[in-house]
Structures are given as C-alpha cells and as structure tokens.
Design a protein around this motif. Structure first.
Motif, PDB file in Angstrom:
ATOM      1  N   UNK A   1       0.811  -1.201   0.000  1.00 59.80           N
ATOM      2  CA  UNK A   1       0.000   0.000   0.000  1.00 59.80           C
ATOM      3  C   UNK A   1       0.847   1.254   0.000  1.00 59.80           C
ATOM      4  N   UNK A   2       0.397   2.246  -0.734  1.00 55.80           N
ATOM      5  CA  UNK A   2       1.096   3.531  -0.809  1.00 55.80           C
ATOM      6  C   UNK A   2       0.090   4.659  -0.647  1.00 55.80           C
ATOM      7  N   UNK A   3       0.404   5.604   0.233  1.00 52.44           N
ATOM      8  CA  UNK A   3      -0.337   6.858   0.376  1.00 52.44           C
ATOM      9  C   UNK A   3       0.604   7.963  -0.063  1.00 52.44           C
ATOM     10  N   UNK A   4       0.197   8.749  -1.038  1.00 61.21           N
ATOM     11  CA  UNK A   4       1.052   9.821  -1.533  1.00 61.21           C
ATOM     12  C   UNK A   4       0.336  11.159  -1.422  1.00 61.21           C
ATOM     13  N   UNK A   5       0.972  12.118  -0.751  1.00 64.14           N
ATOM     14  CA  UNK A   5       0.471  13.488  -0.683  1.00 64.14           C
ATOM     15  C   UNK A   5       1.469  14.355  -1.455  1.00 64.14           C
ATOM     16  N   UNK A   6       1.205  14.574  -2.751  1.00 60.33           N
ATOM     17  CA  UNK A   6       2.221  15.194  -3.600  1.00 60.33           C
ATOM     18  C   UNK A   6       2.466  16.674  -3.337  1.00 60.33           C
ATOM     19  N   UNK A   7       1.501  17.367  -2.749  1.00 64.74           N
ATOM     20  CA  UNK A   7       1.701  18.788  -2.459  1.00 64.74           C
ATOM     21  C   UNK A   7       2.682  18.964  -1.298  1.00 64.74           C
ATOM     22  N   UNK A   8       2.522  18.167  -0.264  1.00 66.16           N
ATOM     23  CA  UNK A   8       3.403  18.237   0.902  1.00 66.16           C
ATOM     24  C   UNK A   8       4.684  17.423   0.722  1.00 66.16           C
ATOM     25  N   UNK A   9       4.726  16.604  -0.311  1.00 62.47           N
ATOM     26  CA  UNK A   9       5.890  15.747  -0.510  1.00 62.47           C
ATOM     27  C   UNK A   9       5.988  14.658   0.539  1.00 62.47           C
ATOM     28  N   UNK A  10       4.838  14.080   0.909  1.00 64.53           N
ATOM     29  CA  UNK A  10       4.803  13.033   1.932  1.00 64.53           C
ATOM     30  C   UNK A  10       4.327  11.727   1.313  1.00 64.53           C
ATOM     31  N   UNK A  11       5.021  10.654   1.654  1.00 65.77           N
ATOM     32  CA  UNK A  11       4.659   9.361   1.081  1.00 65.77           C
ATOM     33  C   UNK A  11       4.872   8.247   2.108  1.00 65.77           C
TER      34      UNK A  11
ATOM     35  N   UNK B   1       4.777   4.070   2.420  1.00 68.56           N
ATOM     36  CA  UNK B   1       4.819   2.833   1.639  1.00 68.56           C
ATOM     37  C   UNK B   1       4.902   1.664   2.603  1.00 68.56           C
ATOM     38  N   UNK B   2       3.889   0.806   2.565  1.00 66.56           N
ATOM     39  CA  UNK B   2       3.865  -0.386   3.400  1.00 66.56           C
ATOM     40  C   UNK B   2       3.862  -1.636   2.547  1.00 66.56           C
ATOM     41  N   UNK B   3       4.717  -2.588   2.876  1.00 62.46           N
ATOM     42  CA  UNK B   3       4.816  -3.854   2.150  1.00 62.46           C
ATOM     43  C   UNK B   3       4.764  -4.985   3.169  1.00 62.46           C
ATOM     44  N   UNK B   4       3.893  -5.933   2.953  1.00 61.05           N
ATOM     45  CA  UNK B   4       3.746  -7.045   3.890  1.00 61.05           C
ATOM     46  C   UNK B   4       5.088  -7.727   4.139  1.00 61.05           C
ATOM     47  N   UNK B   5       5.424  -7.879   5.406  1.00 58.30           N
ATOM     48  CA  UNK B   5       6.667  -8.536   5.789  1.00 58.30           C
ATOM     49  C   UNK B   5       7.891  -7.648   5.730  1.00 58.30           C
ATOM     50  N   UNK B   6       7.714  -6.389   5.281  1.00 59.81           N
ATOM     51  CA  UNK B   6       8.860  -5.492   5.136  1.00 59.81           C
ATOM     52  C   UNK B   6       8.676  -4.168   5.864  1.00 59.81           C
ATOM     53  N   UNK B   7       7.579  -4.011   6.583  1.00 59.28           N
ATOM     54  CA  UNK B   7       7.367  -2.794   7.343  1.00 59.28           C
ATOM     55  C   UNK B   7       6.838  -1.650   6.507  1.00 59.28           C
ATOM     56  N   UNK B   8       6.738  -0.489   7.150  1.00 53.26           N
ATOM     57  CA  UNK B   8       6.241   0.729   6.506  1.00 53.26           C
ATOM     58  C   UNK B   8       7.296   1.821   6.626  1.00 53.26           C
ATOM     59  N   UNK B   9       7.435   2.575   5.546  1.00 52.89           N
ATOM     60  CA  UNK B   9       8.373   3.701   5.519  1.00 52.89           C
ATOM     61  C   UNK B   9       7.632   4.987   5.171  1.00 52.89           C
ATOM     62  N   UNK B  10       8.060   6.051   5.817  1.00 52.48           N
ATOM     63  CA  UNK B  10       7.540   7.389   5.532  1.00 52.48           C
ATOM     64  C   UNK B  10       8.685   8.204   4.945  1.00 52.48           C
ATOM     65  N   UNK B  11       8.527   8.597   3.685  1.00 49.20           N
ATOM     66  CA  UNK B  11       9.608   9.282   2.975  1.00 49.20           C
ATOM     67  C   UNK B  11      10.941   8.541   3.109  1.00 49.20           C
ATOM     68  N   UNK B  12      10.845   7.215   3.014  1.00 47.95           N
ATOM     69  CA  UNK B  12      12.033   6.380   3.011  1.00 47.95           C
ATOM     70  C   UNK B  12      12.519   5.924   4.364  1.00 47.95           C
ATOM     71  N   UNK B  13      11.944   6.441   5.456  1.00 48.58           N
ATOM     72  CA  UNK B  13      12.404   6.091   6.798  1.00 48.58           C
ATOM     73  C   UNK B  13      11.396   5.180   7.500  1.00 48.58           C
ATOM     74  N   UNK B  14      11.880   4.129   8.187  1.00 52.81           N
ATOM     75  CA  UNK B  14      10.964   3.226   8.898  1.00 52.81           C
ATOM     76  C   UNK B  14      10.170   3.977   9.971  1.00 52.81           C
ATOM     77  N   UNK B  15       8.903   3.624  10.130  1.00 52.47           N
ATOM     78  CA  UNK B  15       8.066   4.254  11.149  1.00 52.47           C
ATOM     79  C   UNK B  15       7.332   3.187  11.951  1.00 52.47           C
ATOM     80  N   UNK B  16       6.886   3.591  13.145  1.00 54.52           N
ATOM     81  CA  UNK B  16       6.114   2.703  14.006  1.00 54.52           C
ATOM     82  C   UNK B  16       4.968   3.473  14.646  1.00 54.52           C
ATOM     83  N   UNK B  17       3.889   2.786  14.896  1.00 49.65           N
ATOM     84  CA  UNK B  17       2.791   3.348  15.670  1.00 49.65           C
ATOM     85  C   UNK B  17       3.218   3.449  17.131  1.00 49.65           C
ATOM     86  N   UNK B  18       2.389   4.092  17.939  1.00 51.79           N
ATOM     87  CA  UNK B  18       2.747   4.242  19.350  1.00 51.79           C
ATOM     88  C   UNK B  18       1.918   3.295  20.215  1.00 51.79           C
TER      89      UNK B  18
END
Length: 262
Positions: free
Chosen positions: A113-123, A125-142
């Motif tokens: 899954x990919x969410x792209x906000x092109x005006x703010x330059x925010x993206x 990207x989540x891939x099953x078994x590979x985690x989610x990245x925000x603008x290329x950096x790994x992220x986690x929920x709290x």
C-alpha cells in the motif's frame, strides 16, 4: 515475499499521478456530482488514466480496480486497487489532507500500500513482511492500550448509516477526544504514532486496500468493526488501531450500540 519491482512501480506510478494532480490543486476546476454525491474533478480522471496506463503496461497480466474507471481482469492473481484522489472535498477546498492511494492485493489479500500526498511531498509505503516507511524512513505506531487515553479520528460523522451511529458514538464516548477530517491522511498519521484509532464506515475497496499494509506494516492493525480481515465484499466498516491491544475494547464499544440489522 513481495517482489521489489512492485514497490518500485507503485512509487513510479505515484509520481505520475502527482504530476496530474499537483498543478490542479487550488485551481479553478470543473466539478460534477456523482451518484454517491462526492465531487469528481478532471484531476481524478487524469490521475487514474496515468496510473492505469503505467501499471497496465508494466504488468499486463495483473488486474486493475479503480474508483473512476472500474475493473479490468478483477480475478487476476495480482490486483492493483487505485484511488487517484482520496479526499476530493479536501482537494476542492484547498486542504492538503487528500492523497493518492495505490494498493496491491495478492489473491484477495492487501499486501502493498502507498499513500502519496504530492503537495506536501509526503509518502507512506507499506509492504507485507517489510514494514512501513515514511519518505524512506521506517516508522512505528505508538503504544496505547486503553481507549480512554486514545486519540480517535474520523473523516466525517455523516459517513455513518443510521444503524452504525450508536456503535460509533459509544466508541467516541470512550475515547480521550476525537478529530474530524482527513480521509486517507488519518491512517498515515496513525502510522506515524500521532493518532491511536480511526473508525469509519461505507468505505469501498479503493478506500481501504492501500491503507491496510501501511497501518499493519507500522505495527498497527486494520480490520472490520468485528475484528475480521478486510477483503473484497466486506461491509465497508473499518477499524484502524495504532496499538492492536486496543482491539477488544474498541470492538466492545462499537458493539455497544446494539446489533447491526442484517
């Protein structure tokens, strides 16, 4: 394992869609009403054409399902699920909390899954078994294992049919507070650890297919209101949690409004 080329293709496709939507944001657009009363712009259609053209050429054996132009090869093993502008009201009113959604399902399961906000330059990207990245950096929920401490969010109260409102109001009453507005952007914020719960209804596959891998890849959960997996044919009620430990309490609150008529 999801082939790396699929994630790369999703990012390329998002860039193409952004090239169509970004110049039209906050411009005078011709708006027409649709059957579900959501506004549609030429930006929607142009972006989906760009997505379909790119993905259809790159993966001719894959299926495509999009909000604007329907389904092609919907029974294919791999199915791209597209929403060129999720949050068209935000788009039309100049608020940068809409996004392009690009999801990929494998045999009916959301796996990319990919969410792209092109005006703010925010993206996201989540891939099953590979985690989610925000603008290329790994992220986690709290962590948040009590509803009373949870930040709840939802796009709009009118999205709930009459039968679903008591359950949502019970959830709302149990949460710390609620924020309104956001569409797909809410799920990105949840994945960044800024929200704890998003509960919505009447969503279509193109609304949720891309969000599931993003939320789950960041450590959260995304299910139906009863905790069931989201698949084609589901009833469109979704529950996203930053901390899966909230699931039982959230389910109980949503059920507190009484049984939903069949």
């Amino acid at each position: 394992m999801i082939p790396a080329e699929y994630a790369a293709a999703a990012e390329e496709a998002a860039a193409l869609a952004g090239a169509e939507t970004r110049p039209l944001f906050r411009s005078a657009l011709l708006v027409e009403a649709k059957g579900d009363a959501s506004p549609v712009t030429e930006a929607d259609r142009a972006a989906e054409r760009a997505l379909r053209g790119f993905l259809g050429t790159r993966f001719p054996d894959h299926g495509i399902l999009g909000e604007e132009y329907g389904a092609e090869r919907p029974d294919a093993e791999w199915l791209w699920v597209l929403d060129p502008i999720d949050g068209t009201r935000a788009f039309l009113t100049g608020r940068p909390i809409w996004g392009t959604l690009i999801g990929l399902m494998h045999r009916g399961e959301p796996v990319l899954g990919l969410i792209d906000q092109p005006v703010l330059g925010e993206r996201w990207l989540g891939v099953k078994g590979q985690g989610t990245r925000f603008n290329g950096q790994p992220i986690r929920t709290r962590s948040c294992n009590r509803l009373a401490e949870a930040e709840l969010a939802c796009t709009a109260p009118e999205m709930f049919p009459e039968a679903d409102r008591p359950g949502f109001e019970a959830l709302r009453a149990g949460a710390r507070r609620i924020s309104w507005g956001g569409d797909c952007y809410l799920y990105g914020l949840l994945s960044l650890g800024l929200l704890d719960v998003v509960a919505e209804a009447t969503l279509k596959p193109w609304d949720w297919a891309a969000l599931v891998p993003v939320v789950e890849g960041a450590g959260g959960s995304m299910t139906g209101w009863n905790g069931e997996a989201l698949r084609m044919g589901c009833d469109g009620r979704v529950l996203a949690l930053g901390d899966p430990a909230l699931l039982d309490e959230a389910k109980a609150s949503l059920a507190g409004g009484g049984p939903r008529p069949q």
